[in-house]
Design a protein around this motif. Structure first.
Motif, PDB file in Angstrom:
ATOM      1  N   SER A 135       6.242  10.514  -1.982  1.00 42.85           N
ATOM      2  CA  SER A 135       5.620   9.597  -2.926  1.00 42.85           C
ATOM      3  C   SER A 135       5.045   8.347  -2.258  1.00 42.85           C
ATOM      4  N   LYS A 136       5.180   8.227  -0.948  1.00 41.19           N
ATOM      5  CA  LYS A 136       4.672   7.062  -0.226  1.00 41.19           C
ATOM      6  C   LYS A 136       3.690   7.503   0.858  1.00 41.19           C
ATOM      7  N   VAL A 137       2.674   6.694   1.082  1.00 40.35           N
ATOM      8  CA  VAL A 137       1.726   6.929   2.165  1.00 40.35           C
ATOM      9  C   VAL A 137       1.466   5.605   2.872  1.00 40.35           C
ATOM     10  N   GLU A 138       1.100   5.705   4.141  1.00 42.40           N
ATOM     11  CA  GLU A 138       0.696   4.542   4.919  1.00 42.40           C
ATOM     12  C   GLU A 138      -0.825   4.504   4.971  1.00 42.40           C
ATOM     13  N   ILE A 139      -1.395   3.435   4.461  1.00 45.50           N
ATOM     14  CA  ILE A 139      -2.843   3.287   4.401  1.00 45.50           C
ATOM     15  C   ILE A 139      -3.254   2.151   5.328  1.00 45.50           C
ATOM     16  N   ILE A 154      -9.335   3.110   6.922  1.00 44.02           N
ATOM     17  CA  ILE A 154      -9.442   3.626   8.289  1.00 44.02           C
ATOM     18  C   ILE A 154      -8.615   4.891   8.467  1.00 44.02           C
ATOM     19  N   ASN A 155      -7.419   4.898   7.890  1.00 50.09           N
ATOM     20  CA  ASN A 155      -6.552   6.060   8.102  1.00 50.09           C
ATOM     21  C   ASN A 155      -5.531   6.133   6.970  1.00 50.09           C
ATOM     22  N   VAL A 156      -5.072   7.355   6.710  1.00 53.45           N
ATOM     23  CA  VAL A 156      -4.044   7.608   5.708  1.00 53.45           C
ATOM     24  C   VAL A 156      -3.037   8.571   6.316  1.00 53.45           C
ATOM     25  N   GLU A 157      -1.778   8.225   6.249  1.00 48.95           N
ATOM     26  CA  GLU A 157      -0.715   9.079   6.765  1.00 48.95           C
ATOM     27  C   GLU A 157       0.432   9.120   5.769  1.00 48.95           C
ATOM     28  N   ARG A 158       1.096  10.241   5.708  1.00 51.43           N
ATOM     29  CA  ARG A 158       2.229  10.388   4.803  1.00 51.43           C
ATOM     30  C   ARG A 158       3.488   9.839   5.460  1.00 51.43           C
TER      31      ARG A 158
END
Length: 445
Positions: A88-92, A78-82
């Motif tokens: 090195s991490k993202v919120e998926i 639905i969404n990807v945010e840094r």
């Protein structure tokens, strides 16, 4: 004060609306009531399924404990945010879809007013609990209990469709594929901590592996794959998500400077050989390209790997600039050196061969941009070359040596460097321009 109070009231109103929406998204648990309080066929159906029976939502919905429950799982990004302060991490954010069959929750739709599907709460029936963990580095374990927007649909044949919206923090590693993008590969493990593979088997929907085609700024998903793993003690499935972020804002500036240096190298060939403008242009361009080359290689090695490709491109332009610098230095030396004012026979023959073609002769005879009336234009025809008194004396002294040459070689001996530097500049310009076009085309594609 009045304005502040209005702002507070508006904020509370928005908060209450948000809370009401979240509450509305969750289906309320069904509470068992007496037959007199049941006011609909669906309520009567739920009462028959959950009340007065031995159904327990804490146990797997299989008839025999040795039976294995098969579950199908699908996912949609639905969404990807840094994550801030950590590249090195993202919120998926994922919408997980799960489907299984409950062996105890089914009914005859003909005797239930043709009701085929009902919405139920996750508290009334068995639902799975999974843990999520990034495949790389981070030891952090995240639970699906923290997910929101839970929806459960129960069909008359016992099919349960369970959807949740979850946000996971995933560790990613970078992979430089294309110079204008920063590519990250993120792998997420979602596994069961309560059941083993003899109790729960996972399968994935082939059609539920999807991601939005529109860009999720600042990233864009380019690949999404999911695979189930049932060979371990705990059933699990892993998702490999490839995302990329455009970083061309940095690289376009670097590329623009490289193009500017290339144009400077080409422009210098259109300045008169014995002018100070040409010497200054080539010298300044060579020094600036040397410094910029060091900066690009350092930046690519330390901060941004895609810059290394641009550094290699700049190295090619620098080499061509060095060729122009070397040619200018050598030609100026030959022109001012009286002992070597004659060009080599091979060079004179090459220029003479090119001038046999009328279009090439017209191109080779184009004057310099900084041509002046005092300096005069260089001779365009071999037979129009003028020989001064000193050159005449020198030719007389070398007459005996010149007799040993053929007639064509004799013409080459009489050609001066001032007559060939302009055609050689034009030939070198065409060669460098062709090389630049090929180089930029290769790096672009």
């Amino acid at each position: 004060m009045i304005a502040v109070s209005k702002m507070v009231q508006n904020g509370l109103l928005v908060l209450l609306v948000g809370v009401s929406i979240v509450v509305a998204e969750h289906t309320k648990p069904f509470l068992c009531v007496t037959q007199m309080q049941i006011n609909s066929t669906e309520a009567a159906l739920k009462s028959a399924l959950f009340c007065g029976t031995s159904y327990n939502p804490r146990y797997r919905p299989v008839k025999y404990q040795q039976d294995r429950l098969a579950m199908y799982i699908g996912a949609e990004v639905i969404n990807v945010e840094r994550v801030q302060k950590d590249d090195s991490k993202v919120e998926i954010t994922l919408e997980l879809l799960m489907q299984w069959y409950d062996a105890f929750l089914h009914w005859n739709k003909r005797t239930s007013n043709n009701i085929e599907t009902i919405n139920v709460s996750e508290h009334n029936l068995w639902t799975p609990t999974f843990a999520a963990k990034s495949f790389h580095k981070s030891p952090r374990v995240q639970s699906t209990k923290q997910c929101s927007r839970i929806k459960c649909h129960l069909s008359y044949d016992g099919e349960v469709i369970y959807t949740v919206l979850c946000t996971f923090v995933v560790d990613c590693y970078s992979e430089a594929r294309y110079w204008a993008f920063e590519t990250k590969i993120c792998t997420l493990r979602i596994y069961s901590v309560e059941y083993d593979t003899n109790q729960l088997s996972l399968f994935h929907f082939q059609r539920r592996l999807s991601y939005p085609s529109y860009p999720l700024l600042p990233y864009k998903i380019t690949s999404f794959q999911m695979a189930t793993v049932n060979s371990t003690m705990s059933p699990e499935f892993r998702m490999d998500i490839v995302i990329e972020r455009l970083i061309g804002s940095h690289l376009v500036v670097f590329l623009a400077l490289i193009v500017a240096f290339s144009l400077m190298n080409l422009f210098s060939l259109w300045l008169r050989m014995d002018s100070n403008a040409r010497s200054v242009t080539i010298a300044v361009g060579s020094v600036m390209q040397s410094l910029y080359l060091i900066i690009l290689y350092w930046y690519g090695a330390v901060k941004m790997k895609p810059v290394l490709a641009l550094a290699h491109l700049l190295l090619g332009t620098y080499l061509f600039g060095a060729v122009a610098f070397g040619w200018t230095y050598y030609a100026r030396t030959q022109i001012h050196n009286r002992a070597g004012a004659r060009c080599p026979p091979a060079v004179a023959q090459l220029i003479g061969l090119l001038r046999k073609s009328r279009p090439l002769r017209s191109f080779l005879s184009i004057g310099y941009l900084n041509e002046s009336a005092k300096q005069g234009k260089l001779s365009n025809e071999w037979e129009d070359a003028q020989v001064d008194t000193e050159e005449t004396q020198r030719r007389d002294e070398d007459a005996q040596a010149a007799d040993t040459h053929s007639s064509s070689d004799g013409e080459c001996v009489r050609v001066e460097w001032q007559e060939v530097v302009q055609p050689i500049d034009r030939v070198l310009f065409c060669a460098m321009l062709t090389a630049y076009l090929i180089m930029f085309a290769v790096y672009a594609f």
